[in-house]
Design a protein around this motif. Structure first.
Motif, PDB file in Angstrom:
ATOM      1  N   LEU A  76       0.822  -1.204   0.000  1.00  0.00           N
ATOM      2  CA  LEU A  76       0.000   0.000   0.000  1.00  0.00           C
ATOM      3  C   LEU A  76       0.864   1.265   0.000  1.00  0.00           C
ATOM      4  O   LEU A  76       0.534   2.253  -0.663  1.00  0.00           O
ATOM      5  N   ASP A  77       1.971   1.228   0.728  1.00  0.00           N
ATOM      6  CA  ASP A  77       2.833   2.408   0.791  1.00  0.00           C
ATOM      7  C   ASP A  77       3.561   2.670  -0.520  1.00  0.00           C
ATOM      8  O   ASP A  77       4.107   3.760  -0.721  1.00  0.00           O
ATOM      9  N   ARG A  78       3.575   1.712  -1.416  1.00  0.00           N
ATOM     10  CA  ARG A  78       4.136   1.953  -2.747  1.00  0.00           C
ATOM     11  C   ARG A  78       3.097   2.571  -3.681  1.00  0.00           C
ATOM     12  O   ARG A  78       3.384   2.789  -4.867  1.00  0.00           O
ATOM     13  N   GLY A  79       1.891   2.802  -3.173  1.00  0.00           N
ATOM     14  CA  GLY A  79       0.869   3.503  -3.946  1.00  0.00           C
ATOM     15  C   GLY A  79      -0.307   2.666  -4.382  1.00  0.00           C
ATOM     16  O   GLY A  79      -1.309   3.209  -4.856  1.00  0.00           O
ATOM     17  N   ALA A  80      -0.222   1.340  -4.259  1.00  0.00           N
ATOM     18  CA  ALA A  80      -1.325   0.486  -4.689  1.00  0.00           C
ATOM     19  C   ALA A  80      -2.548   0.717  -3.802  1.00  0.00           C
ATOM     20  O   ALA A  80      -2.425   0.891  -2.594  1.00  0.00           O
ATOM     21  N   ARG A  81      -3.716   0.719  -4.404  1.00  0.00           N
ATOM     22  CA  ARG A  81      -4.959   0.878  -3.653  1.00  0.00           C
ATOM     23  C   ARG A  81      -5.997  -0.147  -4.126  1.00  0.00           C
ATOM     24  O   ARG A  81      -6.174  -1.175  -3.505  1.00  0.00           O
ATOM     25  N   SER A  82      -6.662   0.137  -5.248  1.00  0.00           N
ATOM     26  CA  SER A  82      -7.695  -0.787  -5.727  1.00  0.00           C
ATOM     27  C   SER A  82      -7.114  -2.159  -6.076  1.00  0.00           C
ATOM     28  O   SER A  82      -7.797  -3.176  -5.960  1.00  0.00           O
ATOM     29  N   THR A  83      -5.843  -2.196  -6.469  1.00  0.00           N
ATOM     30  CA  THR A  83      -5.203  -3.479  -6.785  1.00  0.00           C
ATOM     31  C   THR A  83      -5.120  -4.358  -5.545  1.00  0.00           C
ATOM     32  O   THR A  83      -5.347  -5.574  -5.618  1.00  0.00           O
ATOM     33  N   VAL A  84      -4.795  -3.759  -4.395  1.00  0.00           N
ATOM     34  CA  VAL A  84      -4.701  -4.539  -3.160  1.00  0.00           C
ATOM     35  C   VAL A  84      -6.085  -5.018  -2.723  1.00  0.00           C
ATOM     36  O   VAL A  84      -6.253  -6.142  -2.259  1.00  0.00           O
ATOM     37  N   ALA A 187     -16.334 -11.687  -8.996  1.00  0.00           N
ATOM     38  CA  ALA A 187     -17.007 -10.503  -9.557  1.00  0.00           C
ATOM     39  C   ALA A 187     -16.634  -9.240  -8.791  1.00  0.00           C
ATOM     40  O   ALA A 187     -16.385  -8.179  -9.381  1.00  0.00           O
ATOM     41  N   ALA A 188     -16.569  -9.351  -7.460  1.00  0.00           N
ATOM     42  CA  ALA A 188     -16.206  -8.191  -6.650  1.00  0.00           C
ATOM     43  C   ALA A 188     -14.782  -7.742  -6.943  1.00  0.00           C
ATOM     44  O   ALA A 188     -14.499  -6.540  -7.016  1.00  0.00           O
ATOM     45  N   ALA A 189     -13.864  -8.696  -7.138  1.00  0.00           N
ATOM     46  CA  ALA A 189     -12.475  -8.351  -7.450  1.00  0.00           C
ATOM     47  C   ALA A 189     -12.386  -7.597  -8.772  1.00  0.00           C
ATOM     48  O   ALA A 189     -11.640  -6.611  -8.896  1.00  0.00           O
ATOM     49  N   ALA A 190     -13.133  -8.048  -9.775  1.00  0.00           N
ATOM     50  CA  ALA A 190     -13.122  -7.371 -11.074  1.00  0.00           C
ATOM     51  C   ALA A 190     -13.657  -5.948 -10.949  1.00  0.00           C
ATOM     52  O   ALA A 190     -13.095  -4.993 -11.524  1.00  0.00           O
ATOM     53  N   LEU A 191     -14.725  -5.762 -10.185  1.00  0.00           N
ATOM     54  CA  LEU A 191     -15.294  -4.426  -9.999  1.00  0.00           C
ATOM     55  C   LEU A 191     -14.333  -3.520  -9.242  1.00  0.00           C
ATOM     56  O   LEU A 191     -14.149  -2.350  -9.600  1.00  0.00           O
ATOM     57  N   ALA A 192     -13.709  -4.046  -8.186  1.00  0.00           N
ATOM     58  CA  ALA A 192     -12.783  -3.239  -7.396  1.00  0.00           C
ATOM     59  C   ALA A 192     -11.561  -2.824  -8.220  1.00  0.00           C
ATOM     60  O   ALA A 192     -11.119  -1.671  -8.166  1.00  0.00           O
ATOM     61  N   TRP A 193     -11.035  -3.754  -8.999  1.00  0.00           N
ATOM     62  CA  TRP A 193      -9.860  -3.438  -9.806  1.00  0.00           C
ATOM     63  C   TRP A 193     -10.195  -2.390 -10.866  1.00  0.00           C
ATOM     64  O   TRP A 193      -9.359  -1.557 -11.213  1.00  0.00           O
ATOM     65  N   SER A 194     -11.422  -2.385 -11.340  1.00  0.00           N
ATOM     66  CA  SER A 194     -11.798  -1.506 -12.446  1.00  0.00           C
ATOM     67  C   SER A 194     -11.839  -0.036 -12.060  1.00  0.00           C
ATOM     68  O   SER A 194     -11.857   0.835 -12.935  1.00  0.00           O
ATOM     69  N   VAL A 195     -11.836   0.282 -10.757  1.00  0.00           N
ATOM     70  CA  VAL A 195     -11.903   1.699 -10.380  1.00  0.00           C
ATOM     71  C   VAL A 195     -10.533   2.369 -10.514  1.00  0.00           C
ATOM     72  O   VAL A 195     -10.434   3.599 -10.550  1.00  0.00           O
ATOM     73  N   HIS A 196      -9.444   1.572 -10.567  1.00  0.00           N
ATOM     74  CA  HIS A 196      -8.088   2.080 -10.846  1.00  0.00           C
ATOM     75  C   HIS A 196      -7.697   3.254  -9.946  1.00  0.00           C
ATOM     76  O   HIS A 196      -7.345   4.334 -10.418  1.00  0.00           O
ATOM     77  N   VAL A 197      -7.756   3.027  -8.638  1.00  0.00           N
ATOM     78  CA  VAL A 197      -7.310   4.039  -7.680  1.00  0.00           C
ATOM     79  C   VAL A 197      -5.872   3.732  -7.291  1.00  0.00           C
ATOM     80  O   VAL A 197      -5.548   2.612  -6.886  1.00  0.00           O
TER      81      VAL A 197
END
Length: 394
Positions: A76-84, A187-197
């Protein structure tokens, strides 16, 4: 001090990640509600494992899942958000797949499935809080975190009710519920990843401070271990006391659990917004006092006559739920507020470690204290919580 006394639904939705992310949270929570309350039954009924062996494997999975948190914090501290967030959901897909592939009597594969489910369940809260903290700030962030919790509780409750209705189908129904849970996580993982935060470092100096440790927050983390016991009071402590000691109908336990869920869903955001006029640390200390008062109320209720004890426990449970709402609306928000931006992930990971540890040990502590009488159980919880509230206030 800035306060937020009026939150519009659209602004709250935007601060919480937007419609797609809200849908991801709802689908993920629904899938979790379908399986998590009945994972023990899956091990006993489908895999023919003994209840103690199943429970031990589940506990080991939860505790082992905590080991991943330092890595999650650095990611997370490297900047990842929606990916995590998406990864925390995908790893649970693997857990469900292993669960469905586990042959009858194989405890090790079941324990491995519980481990992957535990990793996802432990990683998700920190990743979600970091994502919200990237999109919202100040008291708007607090309200967004509260909104996410309310939405998640609604999904968990709906999933649990749906699963309860399906349990008449026996082992086949449990396997079907597990399969549906896996698809829900996917399905939830695909939706979360799609927001690209993604959080971008503000400057090169932030990158140079990657090895700087997160703030210790020893008092807050130690207090949080005790505070989090309140989350297991409606699910473990009250059913244990009502059914096994007071010999009350299990309907009381079910009614208290439903009331707890409804109150959290309806009051989490409004209470958090109203309390935004006070410092977060003060609200957390107040939450400890309210919880301690409710524990003493349970102690008093158990001393009443047989006809009055169960209704009194149900009434006091409303006070306990209010304390839980105050705690949930201020604890993560306080940890997020105390964290420097460049170590936000590690700070939230450390906070989740204390939460996960408290959730892991609280069933054992509650079941160990209960046989020694109401004073041992509720008196100990009240004293420990008041001590924790005092530490937070200082």
């Amino acid at each position: 001090m800035a306060t937020t006394t009026n939150i519009h639904p659209r602004a709250l939705l935007r601060a919480s990640g937007g419609p797609r992310y809200a849908a991801a949270l709802a689908v993920d929570a629904l899938g979790t509600g379908l399986l998590r309350p009945f994972l023990l039954l899956y091990g006993v009924m489908v895999l023919r494992l003994s209840a103690p062996v199943t429970g031990t494997a589940m506990t080991a999975g939860v505790v082992a899942g905590l080991v991943c948190m330092p890595g999650v914090g650095r990611w997370l501290d490297r900047g990842a958000r929606s990916t995590v967030v998406a990864a925390s959901m995908l790893v649970r897909v693997l857990g469900v797949a292993l669960l469905l592939a586990t042959p009858t009597g194989n405890v090790w594969l079941f324990a491995t499935a519980a481990l992957f489910l535990g990793i996802g369940n432990q990683a998700w809260p920190a990743a979600h809080a970091a994502l919200v903290a990237t999109l919202a700030h100040g008291r708007e962030r607090d309200a967004a975190l509260a909104g996410g919790r309310a939405l998640r509780n609604a999904g968990l409750g709906a999933g649990a009710l749906l699963a309860t209705a399906c349990l008449a189908g026996g082992t086949t129904a449990l396997q079907a519920l597990a399969a549906v849970t896996g698809f829900a996580y996917l399905a939830a993982a695909a939706l979360a990843w799609s927001v690209h935060v993604h959080a971008h470092p503000a400057d090169a100096a932030a990158k140079d401070r990657d090895d700087e440790p997160a703030p210790r927050m020893r008092a807050l983390l130690a207090a949080n271990v005790i505070y989090v016991f309140c989350l297991n009071v409606p699910e473990i402590a009250l059913p244990l006391v009502l059914v096994t000691q007071m010999h009350a109908s299990p309907v009381w336990s079910a009614a208290i659990f439903v009331a707890n869920t409804v109150l959290v869903v309806t009051l989490q955001v409004p209470v958090t917004v109203v309390m935004s006029r006070f410092p977060r640390r003060s609200v957390l200390a107040i939450a400890g006092v309210v919880l301690a008062v409710s524990y003493l109320g349970f102690l008093a209720a158990t001393s009443l006559g047989h006809g009055w004890a169960a209704p009194a426990v149900a009434a006091v449970s409303v006070v306990c739920t209010l304390g839980e709402i105050l705690y949930a609306g201020s604890a993560t928000a306080l940890a997020t507020d105390l964290a420097p931006t460049h170590v936000l992930g590690r700070t939230l990971a450390r906070f989740q470690l204390s939460t996960g540890f408290g959730l892991a040990v609280s069933p054992a502590v509650i079941t160990a204290l209960a046989p020694h009488g109401p004073a041992a159980l509720w008196g100990s919880l009240a004293a420990a919580t008041l001590l924790s509230a005092s530490a937070v206030a200082r």
